[in-house]
Write a protein that holds these residues in place. Structure first.
Motif, PDB file in Angstrom:
ATOM      1  N   GLN A   1     -27.669   0.593  -5.660  1.00 26.29           N
ATOM      2  CA  GLN A   1     -28.040   0.781  -4.247  1.00 26.29           C
ATOM      3  C   GLN A   1     -28.327   2.244  -3.935  1.00 26.29           C
ATOM      4  OE1 GLN A   1     -24.230  -0.741  -3.002  1.00 26.29           O
ATOM      5  NE2 GLN A   1     -25.126  -2.690  -2.352  1.00 26.29           N
ATOM      6  N   LEU A   2     -28.487   3.053  -4.975  1.00 25.65           N
ATOM      7  CA  LEU A   2     -28.754   4.481  -4.785  1.00 25.65           C
ATOM      8  C   LEU A   2     -30.139   4.829  -5.303  1.00 25.65           C
ATOM      9  CD1 LEU A   2     -25.425   5.914  -6.257  1.00 25.65           C
ATOM     10  CD2 LEU A   2     -26.018   5.764  -3.827  1.00 25.65           C
ATOM     11  N   SER A   3     -30.693   5.904  -4.752  1.00 25.23           N
ATOM     12  CA  SER A   3     -31.919   6.438  -5.334  1.00 25.23           C
ATOM     13  C   SER A   3     -31.561   7.135  -6.644  1.00 25.23           C
ATOM     14  CB  SER A   3     -32.566   7.429  -4.368  1.00 25.23           C
ATOM     15  OG  SER A   3     -31.820   8.628  -4.357  1.00 25.23           O
ATOM     16  N   VAL A   4     -32.569   7.407  -7.454  1.00 30.21           N
ATOM     17  CA  VAL A   4     -32.315   8.050  -8.747  1.00 30.21           C
ATOM     18  C   VAL A   4     -31.659   9.415  -8.543  1.00 30.21           C
ATOM     19  CG1 VAL A   4     -33.398   8.932 -10.838  1.00 30.21           C
ATOM     20  CG2 VAL A   4     -34.228   6.822  -9.804  1.00 30.21           C
ATOM     21  N   GLY A   5     -32.151  10.167  -7.548  1.00 31.99           N
ATOM     22  CA  GLY A   5     -31.594  11.496  -7.282  1.00 31.99           C
ATOM     23  C   GLY A   5     -30.150  11.423  -6.808  1.00 31.99           C
ATOM     24  N   GLU A   6     -29.829  10.386  -6.036  1.00 31.91           N
ATOM     25  CA  GLU A   6     -28.436  10.211  -5.598  1.00 31.91           C
ATOM     26  C   GLU A   6     -27.544   9.918  -6.806  1.00 31.91           C
ATOM     27  OE1 GLU A   6     -29.347   8.585  -1.066  1.00 31.91           O
ATOM     28  OE2 GLU A   6     -29.133   7.154  -2.706  1.00 31.91           O
TER      29      GLU A   6
ATOM     30  N   ALA B   1     -25.652  20.124 -18.854  1.00 31.98           N
ATOM     31  CA  ALA B   1     -26.410  19.419 -17.820  1.00 31.98           C
ATOM     32  C   ALA B   1     -27.827  19.188 -18.327  1.00 31.98           C
ATOM     33  CB  ALA B   1     -26.408  20.225 -16.533  1.00 31.98           C
ATOM     34  N   ASP B   2     -28.149  17.918 -18.550  1.00 29.48           N
ATOM     35  CA  ASP B   2     -29.432  17.569 -19.149  1.00 29.48           C
ATOM     36  C   ASP B   2     -30.402  17.168 -18.044  1.00 29.48           C
ATOM     37  OD1 ASP B   2     -31.436  16.952 -20.899  1.00 29.48           O
ATOM     38  OD2 ASP B   2     -30.293  15.472 -22.040  1.00 29.48           O
ATOM     39  N   GLU B   3     -31.247  18.093 -17.650  1.00 23.91           N
ATOM     40  CA  GLU B   3     -32.271  17.834 -16.628  1.00 23.91           C
ATOM     41  C   GLU B   3     -31.658  17.265 -15.340  1.00 23.91           C
ATOM     42  OE1 GLU B   3     -35.693  18.750 -15.715  1.00 23.91           O
ATOM     43  OE2 GLU B   3     -35.741  18.457 -17.861  1.00 23.91           O
ATOM     44  N   PRO B   4     -30.629  17.928 -14.783  1.00 19.37           N
ATOM     45  CA  PRO B   4     -29.929  17.321 -13.647  1.00 19.37           C
ATOM     46  C   PRO B   4     -30.716  17.390 -12.349  1.00 19.37           C
ATOM     47  CG  PRO B   4     -29.055  19.496 -14.039  1.00 19.37           C
ATOM     48  CD  PRO B   4     -30.052  19.240 -15.123  1.00 19.37           C
ATOM     49  N   THR B   5     -31.804  18.166 -12.322  1.00 21.08           N
ATOM     50  CA  THR B   5     -32.599  18.235 -11.093  1.00 21.08           C
ATOM     51  C   THR B   5     -33.942  17.527 -11.268  1.00 21.08           C
ATOM     52  OG1 THR B   5     -33.525  20.364 -11.772  1.00 21.08           O
ATOM     53  CG2 THR B   5     -31.585  20.453 -10.392  1.00 21.08           C
ATOM     54  N   GLY B   6     -34.061  16.803 -12.367  1.00 19.30           N
ATOM     55  CA  GLY B   6     -35.356  16.208 -12.721  1.00 19.30           C
ATOM     56  C   GLY B   6     -35.952  15.287 -11.672  1.00 19.30           C
ATOM     57  N   ASN B   7     -35.099  14.555 -10.941  1.00 16.75           N
ATOM     58  CA  ASN B   7     -35.627  13.581  -9.987  1.00 16.75           C
ATOM     59  C   ASN B   7     -35.383  14.000  -8.548  1.00 16.75           C
ATOM     60  OD1 ASN B   7     -36.305  11.487 -12.036  1.00 16.75           O
ATOM     61  ND2 ASN B   7     -34.111  11.647 -12.394  1.00 16.75           N
ATOM     62  N   LEU B   8     -35.124  15.275  -8.327  1.00 19.22           N
ATOM     63  CA  LEU B   8     -34.673  15.688  -7.001  1.00 19.22           C
ATOM     64  C   LEU B   8     -35.709  16.507  -6.228  1.00 19.22           C
ATOM     65  CD1 LEU B   8     -31.009  16.737  -7.830  1.00 19.22           C
ATOM     66  CD2 LEU B   8     -31.861  14.547  -7.038  1.00 19.22           C
ATOM     67  N   ASP B   9     -35.682  16.345  -4.894  1.00 16.61           N
ATOM     68  CA  ASP B   9     -36.497  17.207  -4.046  1.00 16.61           C
ATOM     69  C   ASP B   9     -35.829  18.583  -3.960  1.00 16.61           C
ATOM     70  OD1 ASP B   9     -34.432  17.246  -2.005  1.00 16.61           O
ATOM     71  OD2 ASP B   9     -35.042  15.200  -1.563  1.00 16.61           O
TER      72      ASP B   9
END
Ligand SMILES: Nc1ncnc2c1ncn2[C@@H]1O[C@H](COP(=O)(O)OP(=O)(O)OP(=O)(O)O)[C@@H](O)[C@H]1O
Ligand SMILES: [Mg+2]
Length: 208
Positions: free
Chosen positions: A133-138, A157-165
């Motif tokens: 029920q979460l977005s990928v970034g969440e 941390a492996d690409e922890p901001t990859g899906n984030l605005d």
């Protein structure tokens, strides 16, 4: 070798595919290391080896003077649980637990501490949600909270901001910086352009 984390002549192959060749690294406690490289260049492979999860084909790793791959599997698991936090590129949240339960999983963390960290990461209104029920970034931010709550010494941390605005990317970066300021050592694998990480004071940049 007296560095916090050291790597000597490290190579890794998957069958005939050579991914890492003869790497040498010395990382002191409190450093912030940024690892860059094209997709498929071996960033996740390197982090898995540094996180004591993947045995390299050749070479040596030393974490606080100990070669994790010379230990038994259970001793290695203990070392990892004590010292290493990992934010996986694929996140690995348990689908049947909600956000708060996932974050508390590794240490049965104090829920108040966990809630405070989840709130800093912008997840106050999602504590009861399951990963689906979460977005990928969440999900990525829950994974970061879960990695930080046990207070590891080393955070991979492996690409922890990859899906984030930008806003949420900033929250994750703040979390990493805060962890470093409290004495932690960070190794971050990322595709993000250096401009997106301008607030980071990387102590080493590694190109694969
Ligand atoms: N278990 C495996 N078996 C065989 N080949 C693998 C395995 N894991 C990774 N590889 C290959 O090794 C190479 C490096 O993979 P890795 O996941 O380390 O790259 P990466 O730099 O993290 O890429 P990305 O930026 O896409 O996450 C890739 O070409 C991949 O196909
Ligand atoms: Mg990867």
């Amino acid at each position: 070798m007296s560095a916090f984390l050291a790597v000597e002549n490290l190579s890794h192959s998957y069958g005939k595919l050579e991914v890492l060749a003869q790497m040498n690294l010395q990382i002191e406690a409190g450093e912030f290391v940024v690892v860059r490289g094209a997709s498929g260049s071996g960033k996740s492979t390197l982090l898995s080896i540094l996180g004591c999860m993947l045995r390299p084909s050749a070479g040596m790793v030393q974490l606080k003077g100990v070669d994790p791959f010379s230990l038994s599997a259970s001793e290695r698991a203990q070392l990892r649980a004590q010292d290493v936090g990992f934010v996986f590129q694929t996140m690995h949240l348990l689908p049947f637990l909600n956000v708060l339960q996932n974050a508390c999983l590794p240490i049965r963390a104090d829920p108040q501490t966990a809630k405070a960290m989840l709130s800093e990461l912008g997840l106050t209104d999602r504590l009861d949600h399951k990963p689906a029920q979460l977005s990928v970034g969440e999900r990525q931010r829950v994974a970061l909270a879960r990695a930080l709550l046990p207070q590891p010494k080393l955070l991979l941390a492996d690409e922890p901001t990859g899906n984030l605005d930008d806003v949420n990317s900033g929250r994750v970066i703040d979390g990493l910086i805060q962890f470093q300021q409290m004495g932690g050592t960070v190794i971050l694998a990322t595709h993000s352009p250096p401009s997106a990480l301008s607030r980071l004071q990387a102590t080493q940049q590694l190109s694969l």
